[in-house]
Design a protein around this motif. Structure first.
Motif, PDB file in Angstrom:
ATOM      1  N   THR B 242      86.656  18.133  -0.596  1.00  0.00           N
ATOM      2  CA  THR B 242      86.593  16.907  -0.995  1.00  0.00           C
ATOM      3  C   THR B 242      88.168  16.071  -0.980  1.00  0.00           C
ATOM      4  O   THR B 242      88.288  16.004  -2.008  1.00  0.00           O
ATOM      5  N   VAL B 243      88.299  15.436  -0.162  1.00  0.00           N
ATOM      6  CA  VAL B 243      89.441  15.058   0.292  1.00  0.00           C
ATOM      7  C   VAL B 243      89.210  13.819  -0.871  1.00  0.00           C
ATOM      8  O   VAL B 243      88.983  12.899   0.228  1.00  0.00           O
ATOM      9  N   PRO B 244      90.502  13.142  -1.079  1.00  0.00           N
ATOM     10  CA  PRO B 244      90.234  12.112  -1.321  1.00  0.00           C
ATOM     11  C   PRO B 244      90.186   9.989  -1.061  1.00  0.00           C
ATOM     12  O   PRO B 244      89.702   9.305  -1.154  1.00  0.00           O
ATOM     13  N   VAL B 245      91.601  10.875  -0.123  1.00  0.00           N
ATOM     14  CA  VAL B 245      92.393   9.495   0.184  1.00  0.00           C
ATOM     15  C   VAL B 245      92.314   9.689   2.231  1.00  0.00           C
ATOM     16  O   VAL B 245      92.664  10.801   2.772  1.00  0.00           O
ATOM     17  N   LEU B 277      82.825  16.237  -4.239  1.00  0.00           N
ATOM     18  CA  LEU B 277      83.916  15.983  -5.659  1.00  0.00           C
ATOM     19  C   LEU B 277      84.567  14.847  -5.127  1.00  0.00           C
ATOM     20  O   LEU B 277      86.149  14.718  -5.670  1.00  0.00           O
ATOM     21  N   PHE B 279      85.651  13.651  -8.173  1.00  0.00           N
ATOM     22  CA  PHE B 279      86.130  13.949  -9.215  1.00  0.00           C
ATOM     23  C   PHE B 279      87.628  13.832  -8.770  1.00  0.00           C
ATOM     24  O   PHE B 279      89.290  13.738  -9.541  1.00  0.00           O
ATOM     25  N   THR B 280      88.317  14.193  -7.450  1.00  0.00           N
ATOM     26  CA  THR B 280      89.482  14.185  -7.485  1.00  0.00           C
ATOM     27  C   THR B 280      90.434  13.396  -6.635  1.00  0.00           C
ATOM     28  O   THR B 280      91.319  13.160  -6.271  1.00  0.00           O
ATOM     29  N   MET B 283      93.133  12.974  -8.572  1.00  0.00           N
ATOM     30  CA  MET B 283      94.619  13.298  -7.635  1.00  0.00           C
ATOM     31  C   MET B 283      94.860  12.806  -7.310  1.00  0.00           C
ATOM     32  O   MET B 283      96.131  13.073  -6.064  1.00  0.00           O
ATOM     33  N   ALA B 284      94.426  11.509  -6.463  1.00  0.00           N
ATOM     34  CA  ALA B 284      95.701  10.902  -5.426  1.00  0.00           C
ATOM     35  C   ALA B 284      96.457  10.229  -6.264  1.00  0.00           C
ATOM     36  O   ALA B 284      97.024   9.307  -4.818  1.00  0.00           O
ATOM     37  N   ILE B 312      80.517  16.648  -8.418  1.00  0.00           N
ATOM     38  CA  ILE B 312      81.287  16.314  -9.919  1.00  0.00           C
ATOM     39  C   ILE B 312      82.487  15.386  -9.478  1.00  0.00           C
ATOM     40  O   ILE B 312      83.049  15.318  -9.009  1.00  0.00           O
ATOM     41  N   HIS B 314      83.904  12.853 -12.497  1.00  0.00           N
ATOM     42  CA  HIS B 314      85.218  12.319 -13.795  1.00  0.00           C
ATOM     43  C   HIS B 314      84.600  10.838 -14.848  1.00  0.00           C
ATOM     44  O   HIS B 314      84.376  11.044 -16.445  1.00  0.00           O
TER      45      HIS B 314
END
Lengths: 436, 469
Positions: B242-245, B277, B279-280, B283-284, B312, B314
């Motif tokens: 799952t890449v966030p952006v 996810l 969640f990632t 991380m972006a 998942i 956060h």
């Protein structure tokens, strides 16, 4: 990341992978090696794919072991360790598989593209036009590119009204001037369009005459050069008159008249749209068959051309009927793609309805059993975002919204899926150890 | 499932119309199998009598959902995911809500772990007669240290009986976690192209469900799933990354669509639940924590709607959790049954004997709309939900589900006496039911006032018409 391995681990790792390739290689002794620098060398996918190459890698490891001074025999008898690993043969090699999936064959009918706003090229005064529709697949699907991105029109009201606190604080100083309000929406909040709601015309509110309300429309048209939608008060007796007068003063601008519905004189609104060069919003309440009926009437009875119809199948807020609104839109869009030409129109959502959900405006839960709802100023915007985004995924094209943060997030989310947002790639491979 | 008509299922039933299942005929039972409200186990003869064993096995094969069902955890709170048969909820319904797991890092100190786990386990929101709840804990081996991870898993397991996901790519760490979560049936995250053999062995040894992970690489994902299935692992969950952006997120979205379409279309090698996810989002590089949390909710929304079966997450901020759990409920509500509230008298605010009395129907959307229209304007009142089989006012009046007798029944059943519980003996009725006015005056022997057509106009109406003259 560097990882510590023992030589026996290496033999174990290779033992199940390509036995033949490991024949003739034995490694004696046991030391810890730092494999950080060998990254790709311990990649079993690679090994499985390359077959023979793994033997080379094994020999490479063996040579390293040799360099560390451990005895490594080539061609000697098989050592005990790999033999033991072979005793548990649950896994051998990866079983290669190719992933493939077909495009949808029955999505054969494109959605009608509709233009809102006339520029000087079309005899209007808008700086740009907005295009919605034209899809050949569900939104953001890989089956076909989406020709037009989602558009957001931000609400303006023709009088000061009660709004959720989180919304109101953005507009308080412009609420007495629809022109200034519209300007702020465009200049500061990035609105693609403006919707001017002539709610003061409601006989139960101020009963503003249609002629006077039309002046507000002129004011907004002069204040901004984006396309506009014109809404009535929702009073079915008065709206046709109000919208007809507004259509007249906005002649040639190709505004979106909101709305024609089955419980009012939709023919009067359709007639005004045709006479003064506007689009019609065809509004029904969460019922696909009513939507077909109204669209059919607009086309057949009122001769509204297809390229002037947008549908509003009704938006219910998250937690307050969004399941109906979502599925109604998704069914409408799927039926359209599969050829129901009474439904092949772009859709519009009154996403602002999200602010009707108590979660978006109430200070806290009225139920003491609930967990704390937290600060409401953060709840409201995300309620509008999730309501809108859900409907974007169901097929909605145009969003009528209120909170600037909601507008920004909805745009970013939909444009990301649309494919027009480039960002620095994010390496997620080590998310487990991420600092958050 | 491989069949879609009751007739096809009927062939495999005893065809005795014995009625033991509670249905009058085997054909009626067959239609319940097809709409998945009954299971084969609900037919006692089919299960008990040996002569049906072969048919039972065949029928179960035909009825098995296209997407495999996987159970994580044990006992009442076990999380069941997957099990879908359709791509769009209106085609049947989606089964097994998307499960929301929240992360705990093993490098948090013990008190912080306990506090966070309690926060996750205790979070609840009342909605349409039930509590919306969160589903589980994902323990991240952020430390990379087996002992530390085991200690964290143990602490989490002592604090809650919610199901767990054990997150590490290091087999040694996962093994330590499995030892600390013995008999809890945690989900193992994850086997990838580097560690698949060891993690696969762990899944077999401990008999736990396992995630196979390949970021934006569906060939490898399928290869791993196929390899595991071949080795006898049945409970597989897919992580396509799952890449966030940006373009990465668009690719992720496309991967989810492709995997689920292939699975529903019959590609059994990839027909497993999918893990997302959101969640990632953290991380972006989104600096403002509210914005990062909003983006996490945006991602959660995308993958709740498009085929994420387990997530998942956060952010435990209520402004993240509330919309996320509501959207899961929205998408997984069975569209075949109209959502209704109980037919009863409800208090809005703190009504007294002077307060107005309204009624509406028990269609949940209608009821909650009216209720929030009244509540948001600070009006204290009595609001009767008349049982119309969950149909709205206009349609119920037209269809005969809302009549003067039904309204009277509703007052009687809720023990509300217009002569005693209020001092005005007046009922305000929905504008859309105006034609019932005369009948209601007779049946209730009360003064009947016709309210506005739209409950949004109740406040304005009240100003002019209340207190009743």
């Amino acid at each position: 990341m560097a990882k510590k391995m023992k030589l026996t681990d290496i033999t174990n790792m290779f033992s199940g992978m390509d036995i033949e390739a490991l024949e003739g290689v034995t490694i004696e002794g046991d030391i810890e090696l730092d494999l950080g620098g060998l990254g790709g060398g311990s990649d079993p996918m690679l090994a499985a794919a390359l077959g023979q190459e793994s033997a080379v890698l094994a020999q490479h490891f063996a040579r390293i072991a040799g360099m560390f001074g451990y005895p490594v025999g080539i061609g000697g008898p098989a050592a005990a360790a790999p033999a033991a690993a072979l005793a548990a043969p649950k896994f051998k090699d990866l079983i290669p598989a190719k992933f493939d999936v077909a495009n949808m064959a029955d999505w054969a009918t494109p959605i009608q593209e509709v233009r809102i706003g006339n520029t000087s090229a079309d005899g209007g005064s808008r700086g740009k036009a907005v295009h919605v529709g034209g899809e050949k697949a569900l939104p953001f699907y890989f089956d076909a590119d989406m020709p037009n991105r989602n558009q957001v029109t931000i609400d303006v009201f023709d009088m000061r009204i009660g709004l959720a606190k989180a919304v109101k604080q953005n507009y308080d100083e412009v609420m007495d001037s629809p022109g200034e309000w519209a300007k702020k929406n465009v200049e500061q909040f990035n609105a693609d369009m403006i919707t001017i709601h002539l709610i003061s015309t409601d006989p139960l509110i101020k009963d503003t005459p249609a002629k006077e309300a039309a002046k507000t429309v002129e004011e907004v048209l002069q204040a901004v050069d984006v396309p506009i939608a014109i809404g009535g008060s929702g009073n079915p007796q008065k709206d046709p008159e109000v919208l007809a007068k507004a259509a007249e003063v906005a002649e040639g601008e190709r505004c979106l008249l909101a709305s024609a519905s089955l419980n009012l004189d939709y023919a009067a609104i359709a007639e005004a749209a045709l006479k003064y060069d506007h689009d019609v919003l065809s509004w029904t309440q969460l019922d696909m068959n009513s939507q077909k009926e109204l669209n059919r009437k607009l086309m057949k009875q009122c001769n509204v051309p297809r390229e002037r119809i947008i549908m509003d199948p009704t938006t219910a807020a998250l937690g307050y009927g969004l399941d109906y609104a979502y599925t109604n839109m998704e069914r409408i869009r799927l039926a359209a793609l599969m050829g129901d030409d009474e439904l092949t129109f772009p859709m519009s959502s009154g996403t602002t309805n999200a602010w009707g959900a108590r979660e978006s405006w109430m200070v806290g839960s009225p139920l003491k059993e609930d967990s704390d709802w937290g600060p409401r100023e953060y709840r409201g915007p995300i309620w509008e975002i999730v309501t809108g985004l859900s409907l974007a995924l169901a097929g909605n094209d145009l969003f009528m919204m209120m909170h600037p943060t909601s507008v920004a997030f909805l745009k970013k989310a939909t444009q990301t899926l649309f494919g027009s947002i480039d960002e620095e790639p994010v390496d997620i491979s080590n998310w487990i150890a991420a600092e958050v | 499932m491989k069949i879609n008509s009751p007739l096809q299922a009927y062939k495999y039933l005893p065809q005795t119309n014995c009625g033991e299942c509670g249905e009058p005929t085997c054909m009626a039972f067959a239609s319940k199998l097809i709409d998945r409200s009954f299971k084969t186990a609900d037919c006692p003869p089919l299960v008990k009598e040996k002569k049906f064993a072969k048919k039972l096995a065949e029928l179960e094969g035909l009825l098995a959902p296209e997407i495999r069902e996987v159970i994580i955890g044990v006992g009442e709170k076990a999380a069941k995911i997957g099990g879908d048969d359709v791509l769009y909820r209106h085609k049947l319904t989606f089964f097994n809500k998307t499960k929301m797991f929240f992360d705990v890092a093993d490098n948090m100190d013990e008190a912080a772990i306990v506090e966070r786990v309690k926060q996750i386990a205790d979070f609840r929101k009342f909605y349409v007669g039930n509590y919306l709840l969160l589903d589980g804990i994902a323990v991240r081996a952020a430390s990379g240290d087996p002992a530390k991870f085991a200690a964290a898993v143990k602490k989490v397991g002592e604090t809650t009986d919610l199901p767990l996901i054990l997150c590490s790519f290091d087999p040694a760490v996962l093994k330590a976690g499995l030892e600390a979560a013995k008999d809890k049936n945690p989900l193992l995250y994850a086997a990838n192209k580097d560690n698949w053999k060891e993690v696969g062995e762990l899944a077999l040894e401990y008999k736990v469900p396992v995630v196979v992970s390949a970021i934006n690489d569906l060939d490898t994902l399928k290869t791993l799933a196929k390899t595991f299935a071949d080795a006898g692992i049945q409970d597989i969950v897919l992580d396509p990354g799952t890449v966030p952006v940006g373009k990465g997120l668009k690719n992720t979205f496309t991967n989810f669509l492709k995997i689920r379409r292939a699975g529903i279309d019959g590609d059994v090698e990839i027909a497993y639940p999918i893990l997302a996810l959101p969640f990632t989002a953290w991380m972006a590089g989104i600096e403002d924590p509210v914005n990062a949390s909003y983006w996490e909710t945006v991602m959660a929304s995308m993958f709740t709607i498009r085929y994420g079966d387990i997530m998942i997450l956060h952010s435990m901020e209520p402004y993240a959790v509330l919309p996320e759990m509501h959207l899961v409920d929205t998408i997984y509500t069975d569209p075949r049954t109209p959502v209704a509230v109980d037919g009863a008298m409800y208090k809005v605010g703190s009504p007294t004997a002077d307060s107005p009395v309204f009624f509406t129907t028990n269609f949940a959307l209608t009821y909650y709309t009216v209720e929030s229209d009244i509540a948001s304007n600070g009006i204290d009142c009595w609001l009767l939900a008349v049982d119309t089989d969950g149909i709205g006012v206009e349609a119920a009046v037209a269809g005969g589900q809302l009549t003067a007798d039904k309204v009277k029944d509703a007052f009687d059943k809720s023990d509300f006496d217009l002569k005693k519980d209020v001092n005005h003996n007046t009922v305000i009725i929905p504008g859309l039911s105006a034609r019932l006015q005369g009948d209601l005056e007779d049946s209730l022997s009360a003064s009947i006032k016709v309210g506005p057509m739209d409950s949004g106009r109740i406040p304005g109406w009240m100003e002019k018409n209340w207190p009743a003259k």
